[in-house]
Design a protein around this motif. Sequence first.
Motif, PDB file in Angstrom:
ATOM      1  N   HIS A  58      -7.383  11.469   4.297  1.00 10.55           N
ATOM      2  CA  HIS A  58      -7.900  10.050   4.452  1.00 10.55           C
ATOM      3  C   HIS A  58      -8.284   9.980   6.282  1.00 10.55           C
ATOM      4  O   HIS A  58      -7.731  10.974   6.850  1.00 10.55           O
ATOM      5  CB  HIS A  58      -6.789   9.308   4.155  1.00 10.55           C
ATOM      6  CG  HIS A  58      -6.462   9.066   2.928  1.00 10.55           C
ATOM      7  ND1 HIS A  58      -7.129   8.502   1.950  1.00 10.55           N
ATOM      8  CD2 HIS A  58      -5.393   9.231   2.066  1.00 10.55           C
ATOM      9  CE1 HIS A  58      -6.928   8.258   0.657  1.00 10.55           C
ATOM     10  NE2 HIS A  58      -5.556   9.047   0.656  1.00 10.55           N
ATOM     11  N   VAL A  60       0.754  -1.009  -0.173  1.00 10.50           N
ATOM     12  CA  VAL A  60      -0.111   0.011   0.125  1.00 10.50           C
ATOM     13  C   VAL A  60       0.908   1.276  -0.012  1.00 10.50           C
ATOM     14  O   VAL A  60       1.832   1.314   0.732  1.00 10.50           O
ATOM     15  CB  VAL A  60      -0.957   0.154   1.290  1.00 10.50           C
ATOM     16  CG1 VAL A  60      -1.730   1.348   1.159  1.00 10.50           C
ATOM     17  CG2 VAL A  60      -1.585  -1.237   1.218  1.00 10.50           C
ATOM     18  N   ASN A  61       0.472   2.183  -1.010  1.00  9.85           N
ATOM     19  CA  ASN A  61       1.671   3.250  -0.831  1.00  9.85           C
ATOM     20  C   ASN A  61       1.052   4.318  -0.168  1.00  9.85           C
ATOM     21  O   ASN A  61       0.030   4.233   0.367  1.00  9.85           O
ATOM     22  CB  ASN A  61       2.003   3.762  -2.404  1.00  9.85           C
ATOM     23  CG  ASN A  61       0.409   4.208  -3.160  1.00  9.85           C
ATOM     24  OD1 ASN A  61      -0.474   4.482  -2.590  1.00  9.85           O
ATOM     25  ND2 ASN A  61       0.367   4.174  -4.319  1.00  9.85           N
ATOM     26  N   ASP A  62       1.484   5.609  -0.329  1.00  8.41           N
ATOM     27  CA  ASP A  62       1.278   6.732   0.694  1.00  8.41           C
ATOM     28  C   ASP A  62      -0.119   7.223   0.506  1.00  8.41           C
ATOM     29  O   ASP A  62      -0.514   8.117   1.361  1.00  8.41           O
ATOM     30  CB  ASP A  62       2.405   7.770   0.589  1.00  8.41           C
ATOM     31  CG  ASP A  62       3.662   7.514   1.378  1.00  8.41           C
ATOM     32  OD1 ASP A  62       3.527   6.203   2.053  1.00  8.41           O
ATOM     33  OD2 ASP A  62       4.702   7.799   1.008  1.00  8.41           O
ATOM     34  N   LEU A 119      -2.648   5.186  -0.143  1.00  5.61           N
ATOM     35  CA  LEU A 119      -3.564   4.170   0.194  1.00  5.61           C
ATOM     36  C   LEU A 119      -4.019   3.569  -1.106  1.00  5.61           C
ATOM     37  O   LEU A 119      -5.126   3.384  -1.348  1.00  5.61           O
ATOM     38  CB  LEU A 119      -4.805   4.903   1.038  1.00  5.61           C
ATOM     39  CG  LEU A 119      -4.359   5.178   2.323  1.00  5.61           C
ATOM     40  CD1 LEU A 119      -5.554   5.669   3.266  1.00  5.61           C
ATOM     41  CD2 LEU A 119      -3.479   4.130   3.232  1.00  5.61           C
ATOM     42  N   ARG A 120      -3.403   3.231  -2.050  1.00  6.39           N
ATOM     43  CA  ARG A 120      -3.566   2.753  -3.520  1.00  6.39           C
ATOM     44  C   ARG A 120      -2.504   1.412  -3.634  1.00  6.39           C
ATOM     45  O   ARG A 120      -1.300   1.584  -2.960  1.00  6.39           O
ATOM     46  CB  ARG A 120      -3.470   3.704  -4.458  1.00  6.39           C
ATOM     47  CG  ARG A 120      -4.532   4.864  -4.430  1.00  6.39           C
ATOM     48  CD  ARG A 120      -3.933   5.883  -5.513  1.00  6.39           C
ATOM     49  NE  ARG A 120      -4.740   6.975  -5.252  1.00  6.39           N
ATOM     50  CZ  ARG A 120      -4.056   8.519  -5.872  1.00  6.39           C
ATOM     51  NH1 ARG A 120      -3.154   8.141  -6.754  1.00  6.39           N
ATOM     52  NH2 ARG A 120      -4.784   9.416  -5.613  1.00  6.39           N
ATOM     53  N   SER A 179      -8.481   2.679   0.283  1.00  9.87           N
ATOM     54  CA  SER A 179      -8.611   3.695   1.706  1.00  9.87           C
ATOM     55  C   SER A 179      -9.718   3.173   2.377  1.00  9.87           C
ATOM     56  O   SER A 179      -9.825   3.477   3.662  1.00  9.87           O
ATOM     57  CB  SER A 179      -8.988   5.056   1.324  1.00  9.87           C
ATOM     58  OG  SER A 179     -10.199   5.207   0.494  1.00  9.87           O
ATOM     59  N   ASP A 182      -8.100   1.572  -5.337  1.00  8.94           N
ATOM     60  CA  ASP A 182      -8.144   2.545  -4.102  1.00  8.94           C
ATOM     61  C   ASP A 182      -8.461   1.657  -2.686  1.00  8.94           C
ATOM     62  O   ASP A 182      -9.396   0.863  -3.093  1.00  8.94           O
ATOM     63  CB  ASP A 182      -8.984   3.792  -4.088  1.00  8.94           C
ATOM     64  CG  ASP A 182      -9.318   4.463  -2.860  1.00  8.94           C
ATOM     65  OD1 ASP A 182      -8.144   4.489  -2.144  1.00  8.94           O
ATOM     66  OD2 ASP A 182     -10.225   5.302  -2.809  1.00  8.94           O
ATOM     67  N   SER A 220      -4.951   6.560  10.036  1.00  7.79           N
ATOM     68  CA  SER A 220      -4.867   5.077   9.688  1.00  7.79           C
ATOM     69  C   SER A 220      -4.410   4.396  11.347  1.00  7.79           C
ATOM     70  O   SER A 220      -4.216   5.341  12.042  1.00  7.79           O
ATOM     71  CB  SER A 220      -3.386   5.046   9.021  1.00  7.79           C
ATOM     72  OG  SER A 220      -2.354   5.674   9.796  1.00  7.79           O
ATOM     73  N   GLN A 230      -3.057   0.471   6.169  1.00 11.65           N
ATOM     74  CA  GLN A 230      -2.123   1.162   6.671  1.00 11.65           C
ATOM     75  C   GLN A 230      -0.980   1.204   5.582  1.00 11.65           C
ATOM     76  O   GLN A 230      -0.603   0.299   4.818  1.00 11.65           O
ATOM     77  CB  GLN A 230      -1.235   0.390   7.967  1.00 11.65           C
ATOM     78  CG  GLN A 230       0.042   1.012   8.245  1.00 11.65           C
ATOM     79  CD  GLN A 230      -0.254   2.496   8.829  1.00 11.65           C
ATOM     80  OE1 GLN A 230      -0.777   2.597   9.653  1.00 11.65           O
ATOM     81  NE2 GLN A 230       0.505   3.418   8.291  1.00 11.65           N
ATOM     82  N   ASN A 231      -0.691   2.409   4.986  1.00  9.45           N
ATOM     83  CA  ASN A 231       0.370   2.658   4.098  1.00  9.45           C
ATOM     84  C   ASN A 231       1.791   2.157   4.678  1.00  9.45           C
ATOM     85  O   ASN A 231       2.428   2.122   5.557  1.00  9.45           O
ATOM     86  CB  ASN A 231       0.567   4.184   3.506  1.00  9.45           C
ATOM     87  CG  ASN A 231       0.833   4.927   5.041  1.00  9.45           C
ATOM     88  OD1 ASN A 231       0.255   4.777   5.872  1.00  9.45           O
ATOM     89  ND2 ASN A 231       1.834   5.894   4.843  1.00  9.45           N
TER      90      ASN A 231
END
Length: 593
Positions: A459, A382-384, A386-387, A398, A396, A462, A404-405
């Motif tokens: 977002h 998961v990237n920053d 949230l994808r 999220s 997506d 988290s 959790q990114n």
Amino acid sequence: MTTGAVNQQLFEYAMRWQSAAHGGKGRVIDEAARYLGLSRSTLHKEFKNMVFTKRRKRRSDAGTSNLTRDEATTICAVVMEHMRKNNKHLKAFAQAVDECRELGLIKAQRIDPATGEVVMLSTSAIVAGLRLYHMHPKQVQRPAPAISMSSKYPNHCWQIDASRCIMFFLPPDERESHDNGLRFADDTAQYYKNKPANQIKAIRQALWRYVVTDHRSGWVFVDYVTQGETSANLIECLIAAMVHREGEALHGVPNMIMLDPGSANTSAAFKNLCQQLQIRVQVNAVGQPRAKGQVEKSQDLVERNFEAALRTLPADQVRTLEQIRALAARWRRSHNGRAIMRRHGMTRDAAWLHITADQLVVAPAADLMREAATTAPEPRLVNDFLRVSFLGREYDVSHVPNVQNGEKLLICRNVMVAGSAQAIVPGADGHDEYHVLPEVVRDEFGQVGPVIGEAYESHADSPAQKAAKAVELRAMDAQTLEEAQAKRKAKSSFMGGRYDPFVMIDKPVPQPMPRAGTEHAMTQQASQRVLPPLTHIQAAKALKDKFAHWGPRHYQWIVTHYPEGVPADDLATVESALRHAMAPRVLLMSRVA
């Protein structure tokens, strides 16, 4: 059947038998046997049925036993430990009791109240005691009480079970590469069970039956395969049950599936298919066939109502697997559409048709489901934003709980919607939850998101952000983040001064016990090194200062006793010996003076 006259005579003999004195009952029975031509056992039964016997008074000690519960437990454990899986007793009760007594594990005795004598309990009394404590092996091995289960709606729960048709075999024709005709177990000697080589042949060439039942309606789906209970056969059977078939009611994707813990049922391919179809799989515990009793009963129903008729058909109608499967499909349509199920009083078709549109999930194409079985879920980072990236697209995540990114999510395709994906996360009840992921659609410049200056989105916190805020509130001993920020700026004490990082310093420390050691090699070499001896003059110089009166006699004594030189590391011994040698002469000279 006895006539009225014989019955009257039987009754007369029965009355005489009842009133006979001790020892006379046998003579009455012998006379009746000769006169009526009946056996003694028959007369005993007839007399007991005709004569009103006084009910025996209940013993005062009924319902009690001199055997203790602990002894009953020990005896039951010994007997059951020597039982086979078919419940055959390999250890007799009498032998088990004797062995336990000899080992001192039990006493199994009583005291005669009249004489005070210790009497060993008989085997029958011990067995009665076991039954009293519910410790008899037959009582212990009884299954636990069953609980009936219900399902919410049709397709809520399916039960699947595979069984080998022990009466039928369908060997392949090696020359023509197709099925060679149905064989019956009692018609041929090539599957004789007592020959080990035939066991492997029987398993490989046996006809296998897969039965699927809908728990709510009782709908029975049956299909036949060869080559045994494999993951490929299980997947094909499930797909065949889910796709729409002309003239049959049952179809669609079930909410959950119950099956046994076989290797095929827990295979990765079957799990892949169920995960991508969002089917919850419940594998029953080993040795619990009652957990899916409906499909077990359906197996018996198919065997009796369908397979029993196969041997009456001409050979050309049961030559291939396709012919047998076509016959099974005809039987399915007839049985589910005509037979009334006693539980709900409807045909199985009519019961299944109570399903609603939102409960019926139409299955994808069979080819797509077969492809899904060979595609395992994959972990994706998961990237920053949230994808995640999956199969060349971006999705997506999220809305996935506790996402959790910087961590990974298990992602698989969603075969129900073309081009979509879904995340698999463990739910609160321990079962997998499936979350369909929307695809991230970018504009022609590759951008996505709210327009700068017009909208702002963020977002939800988290799990890591929530934890970081809770840690900051605890560190600054604050109730709000604003208060914590103010205290941090004012350099307030950590945790309100309650934390002392040196609290352990002043606590007494256990003194370490001294340990014996080994001298270093250098020390050992130094102690073993031999110094050269001192000359007489060197020794005299070293010893002269230790004596108040030193004279030629001292030097002469050294020369006499150490002609080769004085040991350098033994001067103390030389000094003591020299002082002892000179002492008497010094004393004598002082007396003469």
